[in-house]
Design a protein around this motif. Structure first.
Motif, PDB file in Angstrom:
ATOM      1  N   PHE A   1    -123.637 -69.904 -41.630  1.00  0.00           N
ATOM      2  CA  PHE A   1    -123.047 -69.615 -42.928  1.00  0.00           C
ATOM      3  C   PHE A   1    -124.023 -69.975 -44.037  1.00  0.00           C
ATOM      4  CE2 PHE A   1    -121.747 -73.732 -41.310  1.00  0.00           C
ATOM      5  CZ  PHE A   1    -122.117 -74.594 -42.324  1.00  0.00           C
TER       6      PHE A   1
ATOM      7  N   GLY B   1    -114.654 -65.520 -43.947  1.00  0.00           N
ATOM      8  CA  GLY B   1    -115.727 -65.926 -44.859  1.00  0.00           C
ATOM      9  C   GLY B   1    -115.486 -65.487 -46.282  1.00  0.00           C
TER      10      GLY B   1
ATOM     11  N   LEU C   1    -119.913 -66.434 -44.227  1.00  0.00           N
ATOM     12  CA  LEU C   1    -120.335 -66.365 -42.834  1.00  0.00           C
ATOM     13  C   LEU C   1    -121.482 -65.374 -42.677  1.00  0.00           C
ATOM     14  CD1 LEU C   1    -116.888 -66.251 -40.986  1.00  0.00           C
ATOM     15  CD2 LEU C   1    -118.394 -68.217 -41.244  1.00  0.00           C
TER      16      LEU C   1
ATOM     17  N   ALA D   1    -115.237 -67.315 -35.547  1.00  0.00           N
ATOM     18  CA  ALA D   1    -115.746 -67.755 -36.844  1.00  0.00           C
ATOM     19  C   ALA D   1    -114.902 -67.189 -37.972  1.00  0.00           C
ATOM     20  CB  ALA D   1    -117.206 -67.337 -37.004  1.00  0.00           C
TER      21      ALA D   1
END
Length: 333
Positions: free
Chosen positions: A111, A29, A36, A22
């Motif tokens: 998210f 993020g 995230l 991710a």
């Protein structure tokens, strides 16, 4: 927030951490307004190296930041290769959902979409060893992306994915049978071990502010041989105008700006685009000038003028010439 800091020096690194994947596709993020909040595997084969990340240039990736996520029905570390056309096949002992899929990987990425954003998007490329022998046949490995729920199923040679947001022009999943600009070719897989791949593709979906999840799925169809792989990167939240964020895989990047980038300025006011005549002077009720201020990062397409709710004809100065038109283009003064 999840972050990933993979070591440099390798093209694709096997890593079984869902947070690492991710973070690789969303730059930890930290960009694009998307934050995230978690990651997990809804399905993962029990053996092999089906997931990891890339930390060096490969087939146009990464498209943002320094890393990208890699998912495979085989061994992700075999993706970079100068020996395209070999028989890359690794069975990871993975079952499917009870249908005809095998070595199934389903990554769930959680998210938060910030206030003001209405679109989530990502970049990807699909590669496969199934080409060209199994084009149009039952062995049809596939990539699917779904928002907030995963509902796809397989049966025989059929793949049903009603909530897929990364479909080809015919509405089907991305596979060696994909059509139009999303179809695979040997040229698109040069530099990898795979026999064919797509060009760089983009997928988007409208979304509301708040908590959401994306499900990224990849699987072998009909058997556990001849691997397929997907690269995923540039997962971001965006602000799109009406019709500017539609589902489906495209070759053109989304025509929307990441949240946090320069947004569309207001029409009127101190920082507005439109400058009206001063109210301190007597202005003709039939003829007056409206000016459009140039704003950095803003491209003007066309403008319309309404008086008391009725659209009126205007004169536009375009390339130093005045033109009368009902749909002006160019710069208006």
């Amino acid at each position: 927030m999840l972050t990933a800091a993979p070591p440099a020096g390798a093209a694709v690194v096997a890593n079984g951490s869902p947070g690492a994947l991710a973070g690789a596709m969303a730059d930890g993020g930290k960009t694009g307004g998307l934050v995230l909040t978690g990651a997990s595997f809804a399905m993962l084969p029990p053996s092999g190296a089906p997931v990891g990340y890339g930390d060096a240039a490969l087939s146009g990736f990464p498209t943002s930041g320094g890393t990208f996520a890699v998912m495979s029905t085989g061994d992700v570390t075999k993706a970079p290769s100068t020996m395209q056309g070999g028989n890359t096949s690794s069975s990871n002992g993975g079952p499917g959902r009870g249908g005809s899929d095998r070595d199934t990987v389903v990554l769930k990425v959680d998210f938060t979409i910030p206030s003001g954003a209405n679109c989530v998007s990502f970049d990807f490329r699909f590669f496969s060893e199934e080409y060209p022998e199994y084009v149009g046949r039952s062995y049809n490995d596939a990539f699917i992306a779904e928002l907030d729920k995963t509902t796809w199923t397989t049966a025989g040679s059929a793949i049903t994915a009603p909530d897929n947001i990364a479909f080809d022009p015919a509405g089907n999943v991305i596979s060696i049978n994909a059509t139009g600009p999303t179809s695979v070719s040997a040229e698109n897989a040069v530099g990898t071990t795979y026999d064919a791949g797509t060009v760089l593709l983009h997928a988007s979906s409208t979304v509301t502010p708040g908590a959401h999840s994306l499900y990224f799925s990849l699987f072998d169809q009909g058997d556990a041989s001849l691997d397929s792989t997907v690269f995923i990167d540039n997962l971001v939240a965006r602000t799109a105008s009406a019709g500017g964020c539609t589902a489906g895989a495209t070759t053109a990047p989304p025509t929307v700006a990441p949240v946090g980038a320069a947004s569309t300025p207001p029409a009127f006011g101190k920082n507005g685009v439109v400058s009206m005549p001063s109210t301190k002077k007597c202005t003709s009720r039939r003829l007056f000038k409206i000016r459009l201020r140039r704003k950095k990062g803003v491209v003007y397409d066309w403008a319309s003028v309404y008086v008391n709710g009725k659209r009126v004809r205007v004169y536009v100065r375009y390339k130093k010439k005045w033109r009368r038109t009902a749909r002006p283009r160019g710069s208006m003064v």
